[in-house]
Enzyme design. Structure first.
Site: not given
Ligand code: GLC
Length: 425
Positions: A163, A392
């Site tokens: 992102d 995460e």
């Molecule tokens: C965030 C990450 C993305 C992922 C999402 C859900 O937006 O950047 O890559 O798919 O979270 O985990």
């Protein structure tokens, strides 16, 4: 010890299981995400093959008529997430976002099929998924590579799954912030704001969503209309690898047309990847399709390119590049070079380590015969989990766990790595 880790990881998957799909983590991400599901299915496949297939089936049940598979599927109402279905306004039967995410499902499905112990089930499910995944791949080259270069562009940073990467900083300046309706972020109530994108970036994310919604989410228009069009080597490598894997699967399942078309897309993509190589950085770089220049940003996207079938000299160079990154951090592979001025060890995609990225890099390097580096990356994944749990993402220097906890795809990668490789920590 390792068995305990696997058991714990399975529990994370079970806790985040909503029956026919999994949420990335409770609270922060309460819906189904595209590439999370594909990679998480690999974890499920080690203890519940039927459930693993269902994860991918649910994703493709929400494929758009034009072939796109959306990045989020809003299976249920949850006010705790922004931007929700009302902002996207895609008017789907089950609401979805209007952009896509890295197409890793083709790779995952082939791997699940190859390893399946229940072959009749795997054959039935893979056979049904094959044309759907193929349609998604064709959608990419048709809509995101209108000039036929062999490489696809992303039109929103969220599409790459990385992102707030430094890669977008310059190109993102072209996205205005005027006219963005006032909004309240929800992510910063679930996670530390210092680990998340800035407010300024969020406004631009939403500006793009509003722009595309005003164009009726018509994918034949969005690429050319977007002020943000970037070719990401990691994203393209995932697409190329999935096309190549789908070709193999199609051969096995007796679908020669899909096999031939998939192989042709992969070959063209592979050849075009050479245009993203930077001798100076010793890795691939993103390309700004609007300014017509390579983006001088040493991020992990250019290393993730190893996931595709890159030439041996490039695989060797990327291995050297990772060795050099290892001199600047304690845990591989940082999402941005720690020596770069923009590096931020805690902030999402501007420095932290992500296990899913490590997994794909290691998988590519394994095929290229770089087993020492593969062992090193795998060992770092396991060291991170031992120290900091199923987070995460992680600071590559201190191992501090960041973002959400109890994270599905992190857990899935642990099951996958420990069940398939010898890891010495
Ligand atoms: C965030 C990450 C993305 C992922 C999402 C859900 O937006 O950047 O890559 O798919 O979270 O985990």
């Amino acid at each position: 010890m390792e068995n305990d880790l696997i058991e714990h990881a399975k529990q994370v998957l079970r806790d985040n299981d909503r029956g026919t799909y999994t949420v990335p983590t409770h609270g922060l991400y309460p819906f189904q995400w595209n590439w999370d599901s594909a990679l998480s299915a690999l974890g499920f496949a080690h203890f519940d093959e039927a459930r693993a297939w269902t994860e991918i089936d649910t994703l493709f049940e929400n494929q758009w008529d034009d072939g796109m598979v959306p990045h989020i599927i809003f299976h249920q109402v949850d006010e705790g997430y922004f931007p929700g279905p009302d902002i996207w306004g895609t008017e789907r039967p089950v609401p979805t976002s209007g952009i896509t995410q890295p197409p890793v499902a083709g790779f995952a499905v082939r791997r699940m099929y190859d390893r399946a112990t229940d072959k009749p089930l795997a054959t039935a499910r893979a056979r049904a998924l094959l044309p759907l995944i193929h349609a998604w791949h064709q959608w990419f080259y048709l809509n995101r590579d209108p000039q036929g270069t062999g490489l696809v562009a992303i039109i929103h940073p969220w599409e790459t799954g990385r992102d707030n990467s430094v890669d977008w900083d310059v190109a993102f300046q072209r996205v205005p912030t005027e006219g963005v309706a006032p909004f309240t972020r929800r992510d910063t109530t679930h996670a530390n704001p210092a680990h998340r994108p800035s407010d300024e970036q969020y406004k631009r994310y939403i500006w793009l969503v509003q722009k595309f919604r005003n164009l009726g989410w018509d994918n034949t228009k969005l690429h050319d209309a977007s002020p943000f069009r970037v070719v990401d080597p990691g994203f393209n490598a995932i697409l190329i690898r999935s096309c190549a894997d789908l070709a193999e699967l199609a051969d096995e399942l007796g679908e020669p047309t899909i096999a031939a078309q998939s192989r042709a897309m992969a070959q063209k993509g592979n050849a075009a990847m050479a245009t993203l190589w930077s001798e100076e950085y010793g890795q691939y770089l993103c390309y700004d399709r609007i300014s017509g220049t390579l983006i001088e940003s040493p991020s992990v996207a250019g290393i993730l390119a190893a996931f595709a079938d890159i030439p041996p000299d490039k695989a060797a160079a990327l291995t050297r590049r990772i060795e050099s990154l290892a001199e600047a951090c304690n845990y591989l592979v940082p999402s941005h070079d720690p020596r770069a001025a923009e590096f931020e060890g805690l902030r999402y995609w501007r420095g932290p380590v992500w296990l899913i990225v490590n997994y794909m890099i290691a998988d590519g390097l394994k095929r290229a015969g770089k087993s020492e580096m593969v062992d090193r990356i795998n060992a770092d994944c396991v060291r991170l989990i031992h120290r900091s749990g199923f987070a995460e993402y992680y600071d590559p220097i201190t191992a501090e766990p960041c973002g959400g906890a109890h994270f599905t795809w992190t857990a899935a990668m642990v099951i996958e790595i420990l069940s398939t490789q010898d890891v010495t920590v």
